[in-house]
Write an enzyme that holds these catalytic residues in place. Structure first.
Site, PDB file in Angstrom:
ATOM      1  N   CYS A   2     -19.685   0.159  35.597  1.00  0.00           N
ATOM      2  CA  CYS A   2     -20.669  -1.381  35.014  1.00  0.00           C
ATOM      3  C   CYS A   2     -18.980  -1.794  34.082  1.00  0.00           C
ATOM      4  CB  CYS A   2     -21.256  -0.671  33.874  1.00  0.00           C
ATOM      5  SG  CYS A   2     -22.737  -2.366  32.842  1.00  0.00           S
ATOM      6  N   GLU A  45       3.829   1.337  -0.854  1.00  0.00           N
ATOM      7  CA  GLU A  45       4.307   1.920  -2.604  1.00  0.00           C
ATOM      8  C   GLU A  45       3.442   1.952  -3.884  1.00  0.00           C
ATOM      9  OE1 GLU A  45       5.948  -2.034  -2.935  1.00  0.00           O
ATOM     10  OE2 GLU A  45       7.457  -1.650  -1.357  1.00  0.00           O
ATOM     11  N   GLU A  61     -24.030  -5.453  -9.217  1.00  0.00           N
ATOM     12  CA  GLU A  61     -23.871  -5.341  -8.097  1.00  0.00           C
ATOM     13  C   GLU A  61     -23.349  -4.508  -7.790  1.00  0.00           C
ATOM     14  OE1 GLU A  61     -27.294  -5.830  -8.299  1.00  0.00           O
ATOM     15  OE2 GLU A  61     -28.270  -6.948  -6.206  1.00  0.00           O
ATOM     16  N   GLU A 108     -25.347 -17.147 -13.248  1.00  0.00           N
ATOM     17  CA  GLU A 108     -24.629 -16.244 -12.753  1.00  0.00           C
ATOM     18  C   GLU A 108     -25.333 -16.382 -10.964  1.00  0.00           C
ATOM     19  OE1 GLU A 108     -24.788 -12.847 -14.614  1.00  0.00           O
ATOM     20  OE2 GLU A 108     -25.033 -13.394 -16.310  1.00  0.00           O
ATOM     21  N   SER A 150     -37.291  -5.775 -14.134  1.00  0.00           N
ATOM     22  CA  SER A 150     -36.870  -6.333 -12.631  1.00  0.00           C
ATOM     23  C   SER A 150     -37.164  -7.937 -13.504  1.00  0.00           C
ATOM     24  CB  SER A 150     -37.545  -6.408 -11.546  1.00  0.00           C
ATOM     25  OG  SER A 150     -39.285  -6.402 -12.469  1.00  0.00           O
ATOM     26  N   LEU A 151     -36.343  -9.357 -12.667  1.00  0.00           N
ATOM     27  CA  LEU A 151     -36.439 -10.403 -12.990  1.00  0.00           C
ATOM     28  C   LEU A 151     -37.686 -10.978 -12.327  1.00  0.00           C
ATOM     29  CD1 LEU A 151     -32.867 -11.189 -12.952  1.00  0.00           C
ATOM     30  CD2 LEU A 151     -33.598 -11.666 -14.782  1.00  0.00           C
ATOM     31  N   ASP A 211       0.699  -0.787  -0.041  1.00  0.00           N
ATOM     32  CA  ASP A 211      -0.040   0.287  -0.009  1.00  0.00           C
ATOM     33  C   ASP A 211       1.214   1.558  -0.073  1.00  0.00           C
ATOM     34  OD1 ASP A 211      -2.569  -0.896   2.143  1.00  0.00           O
ATOM     35  OD2 ASP A 211      -2.307  -2.012   0.056  1.00  0.00           O
ATOM     36  N   LYS A 242     -27.009 -14.702  -8.282  1.00  0.00           N
ATOM     37  CA  LYS A 242     -27.517 -13.317  -8.186  1.00  0.00           C
ATOM     38  C   LYS A 242     -27.292 -12.602  -6.483  1.00  0.00           C
ATOM     39  CE  LYS A 242     -32.643 -11.469  -7.683  1.00  0.00           C
ATOM     40  NZ  LYS A 242     -32.461 -10.563  -7.217  1.00  0.00           N
ATOM     41  N   CYS A 251     -30.115  -1.796  34.749  1.00  0.00           N
ATOM     42  CA  CYS A 251     -28.374  -2.967  34.059  1.00  0.00           C
ATOM     43  C   CYS A 251     -28.667  -3.249  35.009  1.00  0.00           C
ATOM     44  CB  CYS A 251     -27.313  -1.945  34.269  1.00  0.00           C
ATOM     45  SG  CYS A 251     -25.905  -2.495  33.781  1.00  0.00           S
ATOM     46  N   CYS A 275     -26.846   1.643  29.410  1.00  0.00           N
ATOM     47  CA  CYS A 275     -26.342   1.972  30.652  1.00  0.00           C
ATOM     48  C   CYS A 275     -25.416   2.524  30.722  1.00  0.00           C
ATOM     49  CB  CYS A 275     -25.563   0.322  31.330  1.00  0.00           C
ATOM     50  SG  CYS A 275     -24.448   1.198  33.419  1.00  0.00           S
ATOM     51  N   TYR A 317     -23.244  -8.483 -14.304  1.00  0.00           N
ATOM     52  CA  TYR A 317     -23.703  -9.422 -14.737  1.00  0.00           C
ATOM     53  C   TYR A 317     -24.386  -9.012 -16.307  1.00  0.00           C
ATOM     54  CZ  TYR A 317     -27.491  -6.701 -11.868  1.00  0.00           C
ATOM     55  OH  TYR A 317     -28.064  -5.793 -11.556  1.00  0.00           O
ATOM     56  N   LYS A 321     -30.154 -17.112 -17.201  1.00  0.00           N
ATOM     57  CA  LYS A 321     -30.029 -16.420 -18.590  1.00  0.00           C
ATOM     58  C   LYS A 321     -30.027 -17.692 -20.318  1.00  0.00           C
ATOM     59  CE  LYS A 321     -28.500 -11.980 -16.362  1.00  0.00           C
ATOM     60  NZ  LYS A 321     -27.623 -11.412 -16.102  1.00  0.00           N
ATOM     61  N   LYS A 360     -34.752 -18.228  -6.485  1.00  0.00           N
ATOM     62  CA  LYS A 360     -33.833 -17.339  -5.039  1.00  0.00           C
ATOM     63  C   LYS A 360     -34.008 -18.475  -4.237  1.00  0.00           C
ATOM     64  CE  LYS A 360     -35.521 -13.465  -4.091  1.00  0.00           C
ATOM     65  NZ  LYS A 360     -35.583 -12.510  -3.590  1.00  0.00           N
ATOM     66  N   CYS A 380     -25.390  -3.710  36.595  1.00  0.00           N
ATOM     67  CA  CYS A 380     -24.454  -3.041  37.677  1.00  0.00           C
ATOM     68  C   CYS A 380     -25.960  -2.425  38.768  1.00  0.00           C
ATOM     69  CB  CYS A 380     -23.330  -2.200  36.891  1.00  0.00           C
ATOM     70  SG  CYS A 380     -24.601  -0.599  36.316  1.00  0.00           S
ATOM     71  N   ARG A 437     -30.828   1.401  -9.665  1.00  0.00           N
ATOM     72  CA  ARG A 437     -31.911   1.614 -10.396  1.00  0.00           C
ATOM     73  C   ARG A 437     -33.933   2.913 -10.501  1.00  0.00           C
ATOM     74  NH1 ARG A 437     -33.877  -3.854 -10.878  1.00  0.00           N
ATOM     75  NH2 ARG A 437     -36.549  -3.231 -10.025  1.00  0.00           N
ATOM     76  N   ASP A 491     -26.289  -9.955  -3.850  1.00  0.00           N
ATOM     77  CA  ASP A 491     -26.801  -9.550  -2.775  1.00  0.00           C
ATOM     78  C   ASP A 491     -27.025  -8.096  -2.747  1.00  0.00           C
ATOM     79  OD1 ASP A 491     -29.352  -9.061  -1.107  1.00  0.00           O
ATOM     80  OD2 ASP A 491     -28.959 -10.287   0.240  1.00  0.00           O
TER      81      ASP A 491
END
Ligand code: IVH
Length: 669
Positions: free
Chosen positions: A430, A36, A173, A113, A83-84, A34, A115, A406, A424, A225, A288, A312, A409, A136, A117
């Site tokens: 505590c 360098e 995504e 592929e 959408s799908l 990093d 999906k 609590c 608390c 995708y 697809k 899904k 305590c 979107r 999230d």
């Protein structure tokens, strides 16, 4: 440097940096450290400032956008974002296959592929440059989040490949790997901020932040995708994605070409169990039709393409009995209700506990003791109770009430207006909060005390040997040896590493104190400005906020910390054992920017003499060395630097820094 030379050098640097970005973020095979990498970026930045005529939009120096947008503008999608169609069943998937075969000519190939999230993104490129990135939105129009997307390093800003269409749209995504979320949440907990619930929301939320610098710090990734253009390089989806991968996009290796629906089903069942080993969450598989002409033949419904479907994975739900609810106090004082359940098998593991989040959640579920509850493992790591089967409730069962004091305590809990959590306020006494602060004190980036883990802290605590971290320095061998699980050897190791920690530099001691909102970076900044803790204790709000990076929230927290006598007492005890509360041990120290760096000076300089540079290196905690070796971090290279050093540096890949670049790094330019 002449203008023509500068131009050439700037272009070379940009290319080199892009290559490193690709190796680091896409291939996961970095060639350089990093540090360098930062040197290269720094060099480019300096040159661009000196020759602003060569600054181009999308230079790697602009990736960490410092421009702050007030709000997002909306733009129309060139191709609407549809959408799908979804399914959870194999049967429906086979029906999809039958439909496809009926409505197309020729044999069918499917692309499978994962999906992902996260949050979808649509990016337009013009003449090889990233032009605009839209969320979107409503499918027709999306938010312009270009500045944020430009900070995501796996998204190329410029593509020079010959096969790139003049204008194209690429979709994917935006994801946050689970490990990134966990790290982010650890930091948030330390800063007493509520943790984020899951990677998806965090990724989507991050994409909509108004400060691109924060986005840049969140290590988002983008999995591609979909490629769209008037003229695409290939006549099928699979090859187009592979082409996009050649252009530098992150196209997942998991994509598969399947010759029939059985192969698709195999892919689905493989990833159903394998997905837990992925670094990020997926919620299914997208299937697809591969051929673009067949896709065209099949066309679209109003909402989605007929040539694709999402299978899904079900979030598994189990039903079990609620045995009791306990209230856990975290290190920061937050109180979380946790349900104890009759053990039940869920997604391959036995679940005995589930989180109930907060008082609102308990009220929402209207939870009673012995209720039959539904537990689910969603995107979150900890299972949660998602519902109650009211029909099975025993009339006399007791409603679960949130506690008012609590459990650790006894202090009355507080819930701030607008916040979901009770906490608390007994920060000083505590037990879990005390233990949490000791754990922070000994952690690697703070005092780095080896051999002392959470369990040992618990042990010392329950044997009344420590109450706060200053007690660590009074521990004696004969107190530790008799403790369960601690032999003489580990006891003396612990004592040795406690003793060693006395030499920890001031800025890390400041971090170790665990002052709210004073993280590692803020502690460093403070230590540079207030050179001893006494200066810091005396500092008023105005003096504190005059320091860049310190806002009113941090200032108030520092003042509150030092106005507590118990904290001052702890500091005094630490002072007596010899802990560094100033940089006075080395009164000439200006910063620790070069800590751990070995630097070779070579050549002639204009701004300072060689001896002055040697001194500057030491003052900034660096180490001077005469000869170039594998340990050399960089060479401070003046004019006419020694030829043999230059060759050696080239051979070992040791970077060369000009005096201006060097002065910039140590903040003198
Ligand atoms: S294809 C017309 N492929 O799932 C084709 N979508 O409704 C549209 N998603 O929000 C999308 N992984 O962001 C496609 N491999 C993948 C995907 C994927 C995740 C998301 C997408 C959209 C939703 C589909």
């Amino acid at each position: 440097m002449k203008q023509s030379e500068a131009k050439e050098h700037i272009e070379k640097l940009r290319k080199e940096i892009e290559e490193h970005n690709h190796r680091y973020y896409v291939l996961n095979q970095p060639l350089i450290s990093d540090f360098e990498y930062d040197i290269l970026l720094n060099e480019l930045d300096t040159l661009e400032k000196k020759f602003p005529e060569f600054i181009i939009e999308g230079s790697p120096t602009h990736r960490v956008g410092s421009d702050i947008t007030k709000e997002f503008e909306q733009y129309e999608h060139i191709y609407p974002m549809l959408s799908l169609g979804n399914t959870y069943s194999e049967e429906e998937l086979r029906e999809f296959d039958t439909r496809i075969k009926k409505n197309t000519s020729g044999s069918i190939e499917y692309v499978c592929e994962l999906k992902f999230d996260g949050a979808s993104i649509s990016i337009t490129y013009k003449n090889g440059s990233l032009f605009r990135a839209l969320t979107r939105g409503d499918g027709n129009k999306g938010d312009d989040v270009t500045l944020n997307v430009k900070t995501i390093k796996s998204i190329p800003l410029k593509i020079s490949d010959k096969t790139v269409p003049t204008e194209f749209v690429i979709r994917g995504e935006i994801l946050m790997p689970r490990a990134v979320l966990n790290k982010l949440n650890d930091e948030r907990l330390k800063a007493e901020l509520p943790p984020f619930a899951n990677p998806r929301n965090t990724a989507a939320g991050t994409l909509k932040l108004l400060d691109a610098r924060i986005v840049a710090s969140r290590s988002l990734e983008c999995m591609i995708y979909f490629l769209l253009a008037e003229e695409l390089p290939h006549d099928n989806h699979y090859d187009n994605l592979k082409e996009a991968s050649e252009w530098g996009f992150s196209v997942p290796d998991s994509i598969r070409l399947c010759r029939n629906i059985d192969e698709v089903i195999q892919f689905i069942s493989y990833w159903e169990s394998e997905r837990k080993n992925l670094p990020y969450n997926i919620d299914g598989v997208v299937v697809k039709v591969n051929s673009l002409s067949q896709q065209e033949e099949l066309g679209f419904t109003a909402k989605s393409p007929r040539w694709a479907i999402a299978y899904k994975y079900k979030a598994e739900v189990a039903s079990t009995k609620l045995l009791s609810v306990i209230f856990q106090v975290g290190r920061t004082g937050n109180v979380t209700p946790v349900a104890n359940l009759e053990p039940v098998l869920l997604s391959g593991s036995t679940v005995k506990r589930a989180t109930l989040h907060n008082a609102d959640q308990i009220a929402l579920l209207d939870l009673h003791l012995n209720d039959m509850v539904y537990v689910e493992k969603g995107g979150e790591i900890i299972p949660k109770i998602v519902g109650v089967d009211h029909s099975l409730r025993n009339e006399n069962s007791k409603r679960i009430e949130f506690i008012s004091n609590c459990p650790e305590c006894g202090t009355a809990l507080i819930k701030n207006e607008g916040e979901a959590n009770h906490f608390c306020p007994n920060y000083l006494h505590c037990p879990p909060q005390l233990k949490g602060r000791i754990e922070h004190f000994i952690s690697r980036k703070a005092m780095d005390i080896d051999g002392l883990g959470e369990e040992t802290i618990d042990l010392l605590f329950s044997n009344n040997l420590i109450r706060n971290f200053s007690d660590l320095y009074d521990l004696q061998l004969e107190q530790l040896v008799p403790l369960e699980r601690l032999g003489e050897k580990s006891a003396s190791n612990i004592l040795r590493s406690i003793k060693k920690s006395i030499n920890t530099p001031y800025h890390r001691v400041l971090f170790a104190l665990g002052i709210r909102h004073v993280g590692e970076t803020v502690a460093k900044t403070i230590s540079g400005r207030f050179r001893s803790i006494d200066d810091l204790i005396k500092a008023n709000h105005e003096q504190l906020t005059s320091v860049r990076e310190i806002g009113p929230k941090i200032a108030m927290s520092i003042i509150a910390y030092f106005s507590d006598n118990e904290n001052l007492e702890i500091i005094n005890r630490l002072r007596l054992v010899g802990i560094n509360f100033s940089d006075n041990k080395n009164p000439n120290l200006t910063s620790n920017t070069l800590e751990g760096k070995t630097i070779v000076i070579s050549g002639l300089f204009q701004k300072h003499s060689r001896d002055e540079y040697k001194e500057l290196i030491e003052k900034n905690c660096g180490r001077n060395s005469m000869s170039v070796s594998g340990n050399t971090s960089f060479i401070l290279a003046g004019e006419n630097m020694g030829q043999s050093k230059k060759e050696k540096a080239l051979e070992l890949g040791v970077p060369l820094l000009s005096e201006i670049e060097f002065l910039k790094i140590i903040g003198e330019e």
